[in-house]
Design an enzyme around this catalytic site. Structure first.
Site, PDB file in Angstrom:
ATOM      1  N   GLY A  21      -5.039   2.596  -2.973  1.00 22.74           N
ATOM      2  CA  GLY A  21      -5.948   1.473  -2.795  1.00 22.74           C
ATOM      3  C   GLY A  21      -5.164   0.208  -2.541  1.00 22.74           C
ATOM      4  N   GLY A  23      -5.712  -4.346  -2.496  1.00 17.36           N
ATOM      5  CA  GLY A  23      -6.545  -5.503  -2.775  1.00 17.36           C
ATOM      6  C   GLY A  23      -5.785  -6.784  -2.544  1.00 17.36           C
ATOM      7  N   GLY A  24      -6.370  -7.885  -2.987  1.00 19.52           N
ATOM      8  CA  GLY A  24      -5.741  -9.178  -2.783  1.00 19.52           C
ATOM      9  C   GLY A  24      -4.508  -9.387  -3.623  1.00 19.52           C
ATOM     10  N   GLU A  25      -4.428  -8.730  -4.790  1.00 17.42           N
ATOM     11  CA  GLU A  25      -3.281  -8.922  -5.679  1.00 17.42           C
ATOM     12  C   GLU A  25      -2.159  -7.932  -5.428  1.00 17.42           C
ATOM     13  OE1 GLU A  25      -4.774  -8.721  -9.627  1.00 17.42           O
ATOM     14  OE2 GLU A  25      -5.546 -10.763  -9.614  1.00 17.42           O
ATOM     15  N   GLY A  26      -2.495  -6.697  -5.042  1.00 21.73           N
ATOM     16  CA  GLY A  26      -1.447  -5.708  -4.869  1.00 21.73           C
ATOM     17  C   GLY A  26      -2.006  -4.399  -4.333  1.00 21.73           C
ATOM     18  N   LYS A  40       0.342   0.095  -9.955  1.00 28.09           N
ATOM     19  CA  LYS A  40      -0.119  -1.073  -9.215  1.00 28.09           C
ATOM     20  C   LYS A  40       1.056  -2.015  -9.034  1.00 28.09           C
ATOM     21  CE  LYS A  40      -3.522  -4.811  -9.018  1.00 28.09           C
ATOM     22  NZ  LYS A  40      -4.736  -5.419  -9.598  1.00 28.09           N
ATOM     23  N   ASP A 147     -14.402 -10.874 -14.734  1.00 27.97           N
ATOM     24  CA  ASP A 147     -14.883 -10.517 -13.394  1.00 27.97           C
ATOM     25  C   ASP A 147     -15.675  -9.212 -13.477  1.00 27.97           C
ATOM     26  OD1 ASP A 147     -15.321 -10.378 -10.694  1.00 27.97           O
ATOM     27  OD2 ASP A 147     -13.345  -9.579 -10.217  1.00 27.97           O
TER      28      ASP A 147
END
Length: 699
Positions: A21, A23-26, A40, A147
Site C-alpha cells: 500500500g 499513502g501520503g506519509e509512506g 511501513k 482520524d
C-alpha cells in the site's frame, strides 16, 4: 531494502518491488524474512516520528491481540532503522492483517453484494460490537484515534475488526505530558465542535472519537447511510455534510430539521430500541454537550443485547432482524429495490443470481432530430508569425528557493535571539551576585530577598492552576520558585545598578553573556542532541560525538570538583579562615580546572568513543521535567564548553590588549589560557542553561 530492527538488532529485507500500500506519509512493504509482518517506511522520517513510535512501543494498549495471528489493533511491534552509521529511524513493523477488507466494503450494499454477499445483518452487528471493543481498549490506554474514517478499519469474513494506521493516533507521554497530535481528519466523521478547525493545533479527547465511532456504527447497521444525509427541504443548494454536522441536523432525531430521510435508506425503526436511544443521545444531546455522547463500552453492551435479540426470517434464513419488529424489514426492502435482495440466500449466491442486473422498463426514446451541418471553415492564406521564445531570466539559486534553507535560518535566528536574551539575563544576574557578595551592595541583596519571597509565593500557588501531571511537589515548588524569583530580581538589579553607577564591568558582563548565549542558543536550536534508543554502545563517528559529550560532562564535574577541593584543602591546612577571598580562589580554581577537564574530556571521550564505543543518551522520547533537565544539562555542558572555548580564543586573538599587555611572544599562552578559562565558564553556564531549557522541553 535491508533495515535493522531497533530492539532485537536483527536485519530484515523488504520487498520494495511490490508495495502492499501507499499513502501520503509512506509505503507499506512485505517482510521477506517473516510473512506475518509488514513494514511501513516513511517518505520523510523525522525525529518526532521516532519519539512517537518509541512511546507507542513501550506502552501498547491491552487486548490488542484477539487470538494467535489475529489482532484487533495493528500496533507497532518494532522500529526500523538504517544500517549505516546514522542509524536513523525510518519506519516500523506491524502485524500483517490477512483476509480482511475496509469496513465500507461491508456496509455499502453494492460492494457487499459483489464481494461479501453472505455477510448478513448478524455479522454487521458483530462487526459493530468488535469495533466498539477496539475503541474501548484504546481509550482505556489513554490513546485517541483522532482520524476516525472508514479506510483505517479492516473487517474479516468472520467479523473480526482491526484498526490500522495506528501511527496517526494521538499519543500522550504520561511522564512529560507532551501530546503527539493527529494532524488529519475526515469531515464526515468529525464532531461539530471540531469542524473547520486546524487539527495540528488541537488536543483531541475520547469524546471526539465517540462521534466518529457512532457514525461508523450507524453506517454499519443502516446500509451505509450517513446519519446526517437526507433530502434537503429548504431553498437553494443543499448544505454540505460538514455544515449539517456543525448545525446538529440529525435526520432521524426528535428535533425538527430541514431534511427528510433518503428515499432508499432503511427505516430508523429497524434498529434496536437501545441503539436508537444511543444514536439520538450522541447526535442530538451530544451536539451541545460532547460529554453526553455514549462511551465505546456503552455501545459494546447495547450491541451485544441487540445481537442477542435478532431473529431469523421464516422465508429467508439470511434475513435477521430485531424481535421488536412485527415483520421482516429486509423482505420489504427487497420489494422496494425491485427484487434486489440486500442479504441474498446461499442458493442465489451459488448460482450467481444476486449479481444479475435488474430488468428495467423500456422507455420510448424521442425521435432524433437532424444535426445541422456546420459551414466549412475557410483558412486564411496569411501566415501567422511564430511566437518569439520567452526570455528566461536567471532566478535565485536553488538553495535560496528551498523551504528547508529558510526553516534552518529561522531556527538559527530564533535560537540566537532567545539565547542572547537568556545570556544577557544570566550575565546581569551573575555580576549582580558578585557585587552583592564582594561589594557589600545592600540594595542588590534586598532585591534578591524580595524576589525570592515572591518566587516562593508563586511557586506554592502555581499548583492550583496547573494540571496534576505538570504541577510540582510543594517543597520542590517553593525551592524552584524562590530560586527563579531571586534570579529575576538579581538580573533586574544588575541592570539598574550598572546604569546608576555607570560601571563598565556590568555592561561588559551583560554583552559577553548575550554573545555567548546567542551562539549557544543558535547551536541548541539547530541541532537536536544525539538521542539514541537503548541498543548498547555506539561506535564510529556517532560514538565519537557521544564520547565527546559524555567526556565534557565528566571532565567538568571531575575537573571542577578536584580543583575546588585541592585549593580548599590547601588553604584550610594553612589555617586560612573562610572568607570571601577564599571563596574567590576556590571558584577561580574550579573554573580553570573545569576548563582543562572539559577540553581534555572532549578529546579523550571522542577518541575512546569512536574506537571502543560510548553509551547513548537516554531514550529518544520527547524530554521534559527531570529527565529533560538531565539530558539538557549534559548536552548544554558540551555546547557551552565548545562555545566558551571558541569565544575565548577568538576574543584573546582579536582583543589581546584587554587581557594582556605583553609582547607578541605571549600570544599562544594567552589564547590557550583564555580558551581554558572561557571553556570552564561556558561549561558551568551550559549545564545551568541546559537544565533550564531541557526541563522545559525546549529541545
Amino acid at each position: 531494502m535491508r533495515l535493522q530492527r531497533q530492539f532485537t538488532g536483527k536485519t530484515i529485507t523488504l520487498d520494495t518491488k511490490n508495495p502492499v500500500g501507499s499513502g501520503g506519509e509512506g509505503r507499506i512493504y512485505m517482510v521477506l524474512d517473516d510473512p506475518t509482518l509488514v513494514a511501513k517506511i516513511y517518505h520523510d522520517p523525522s525525529d518526532e516520528d521516532a519519539d512517537k513510535l518509541t512511546l507507542m512501543y513501550n506502552s501498547p494498549p491491552a487486548n490488542r491481540t484477539v487470538a494467535p495471528g489475529i489482532v484487533a489493533i495493528a500496533w507497532p511491534v518494532d522500529l526500523l532503522r538504517t544500517t549505516d552509521a546514522r542509524q536513523k529511524i525510518v519506519g516500523y513493523l506491524m502485524p500483517r492483517v490477512m483476509k480482511a477488507a475496509p469496513v465500507h466494503i461491508f456496509y455499502t450494499p453494492k460492494t457487499r453484494r459483489e464481494q461479501k454477499p453472505l455477510f448478513n445483518y448478524l455479522y454487521l452487528h458483530r462487526s459493530a460490537r468488535n469495533l466498539a471493543a477496539a475503541f474501548t481498549d484504546l481509550h482505556a490506554g489513554g490513546y485517541v484515534v483522532g482520524d476516525v474514517n472508514e479506510s483505517n478499519i479492516l473487517v474479516s469474513d468472520t467479523a473480526i475488526v482491526t484498526l490500522v494506521d495506528t501511527d496517526s493516533f494521538q499519543v500522550r507521554d504520561p511522564e512529560t505530558g507532551f501530546t503527539f497530535r493527529c494532524p488529519v481528519g475526515k469531515a464526515e466523521f468529525t464532531p461539530p465542535e471540531l469542524q473547520s478547525q486546524a487539527f495540528r493545533e488541537l488536543d483531541r479527547t475520547p469524546e471526539h472519537d465517540r462521534f466518529g465511532l457512532a457514525v461508523l456504527l450507524f453506517q454499519l447497521l443502516m446500509e451505509g447511510t450517513h446519519p446526517f444525509s437526507g433530502v434537503y427541504k429548504g431553498g437553494g443548494d443543499p448544505p454540505p455534510i460538514e455544515a449539517r454536522i456543525k448545525a446538529g441536523h440529525f435526520v432521524y432525531g426528535r428535533r425538527p430539521v430541514p431534511y427528510k430521510p433518503m428515499p432508499l435508506a432503511p427505516g430508523f425503526e429497524i434498529l434496536h430500541p437501545q441503539l436508537q436511544e444511543l444514536f439520538i443521545r450522541c447526535f442530538e444531546s451530544g451536539h451541545g454537550s460532547p460529554q453526553s455522547r455514549p462511551e465505546a463500552r456503552t455501545w459494546m453492551k447495547a450491541l451485544r443485547q441487540a445481537e442477542a435479540d435478532l431473529v431469523a426470517c421464516d422465508r429467508h434464513p439470511q434475513h435477521r432482524y430485531g424481535n421488536h419488529l412485527k415483520s421482516c424489514p429486509w423482505c420489504d426492502r427487497t420489494r422496494q429495490l425491485g427484487g434486489r435482495d440486500p442479504f441474498p440466500s446461499r442458493e442465489a449466491v451459488r448460482s450467481g443470481r444476486h449479481l444479475q442486473p435488474l430488468t428495467a422498463r423500456r422507455r420510448r426514446k424521442p425521435p432524433r432530430r437532424p444535426v445541422p451541418t456546420p459551414p466549412p471553415v475557410v483558412r486564411s492564406l496569411t501566415r501567422t508569425p511564430a511566437p518569439k521564445p520567452a526570455v528566461r531570466r536567471p532566478g535565485p539559486p536553488a538553495i535560496l528557493r528551498s523551504s528547508r534553507t529558510w526553516r534552518a535560518v529561522g531556527h538559527l535566528a530564533e535560537g540566537a535571539l532567545v539565547g542572547g536574551l537568556w545570556g544577557a539575563t544570566c550575565g546581569s544576574a551573575i555580576i549582580a551576585v558578585i557585587f552583592a557578595v564582594y561589594g557589600k551592595t545592600g540594595g542588590i541583596v534586598g532585591a534578591m530577598m524580595v524576589g525570592s519571597i515572591w518566587g516562593c509565593f508563586f511557586g506554592a500557588t502555581a499548583g492550583l492552576f496547573l494540571p496534576p501531571t505538570r504541577s510540582l511537589h510543594n517543597g520542590l515548588a517553593l525551592i524552584v520558585g524562590g530560586f527563579c524569583g531571586a534570579f529575576v530580581a538579581a538580573a533586574i538589579a544588575g541592570v539598574i545598578f550598572g546604569l546608576l553607577e555607570r560601571n563598565a564591568l556590568i555592561g561588559q558582563a551583560i554583552l559577553w553573556g548575550a554573545l555567548m548565549g546567542a551562539v549557544w542558543g543558535a547551536i541548541w536550536n539547530s541541532f537536536k542532541p544525539p538521542l539514541s534508543l537503548p541498543v548498547g554502545r555506539v561506535r564510529g563517528r556517532y560514538g565519537a560525538l557521544l564520547g565527546g559529550i559524555w567526556g565534557a560532562f565528566l571532565g567538568t564535574a571531575i575537573g571542577g570538583g578536584l580543583g575546588a577541593v585541592a585549593v580548599l584543602w590547601g588553604e584550610l591546612r594553612l589555617g586560612t579562615p573562610p572568607t570571601t577571598e577564599l571563596t574567590s580562589r576556590v571558584f577561580v580554581a574550579a573554573v580553570v580546572a573545569a576548563g582543562v577537564g572539559t577540553l581534555a574530556g572532549i578529546l579523550s571521550g571522542a577518541t575512546f568513543g569512536g574506537i571502543g564505543g560510548a553509551p547513548p543518551l537516554p531514550t529518544a522520547m520527547r524530554l521534559a521535567g527531570r529527565r529533560g533537565a538531565f539530558v539538557g544539562g549534559v548536552w548544554g555542558n558540551f555546547l557551552g564548553a565548545i562555545t566558551g572555548a571558541a569565544l575565548g580564543a577568538v576574543g584573546a586573538t582579536v582583543f589581546p590588549q584587554f587581557l594582556h599587555g605583553g609582547s607578541a611572544a605571549d600570544a599562544t599562552p594567552l589564547v590557550l589560557g583564555a580558551a581554558i578559562v572561557s571553556a570552564g565558564i561556558g561549561s558551568f553556564w551550559g549545564i545551568l542553561s541546559g537544565m533550564v531549557w531541557g526541563g522545559l522541553g525546549k529541545f
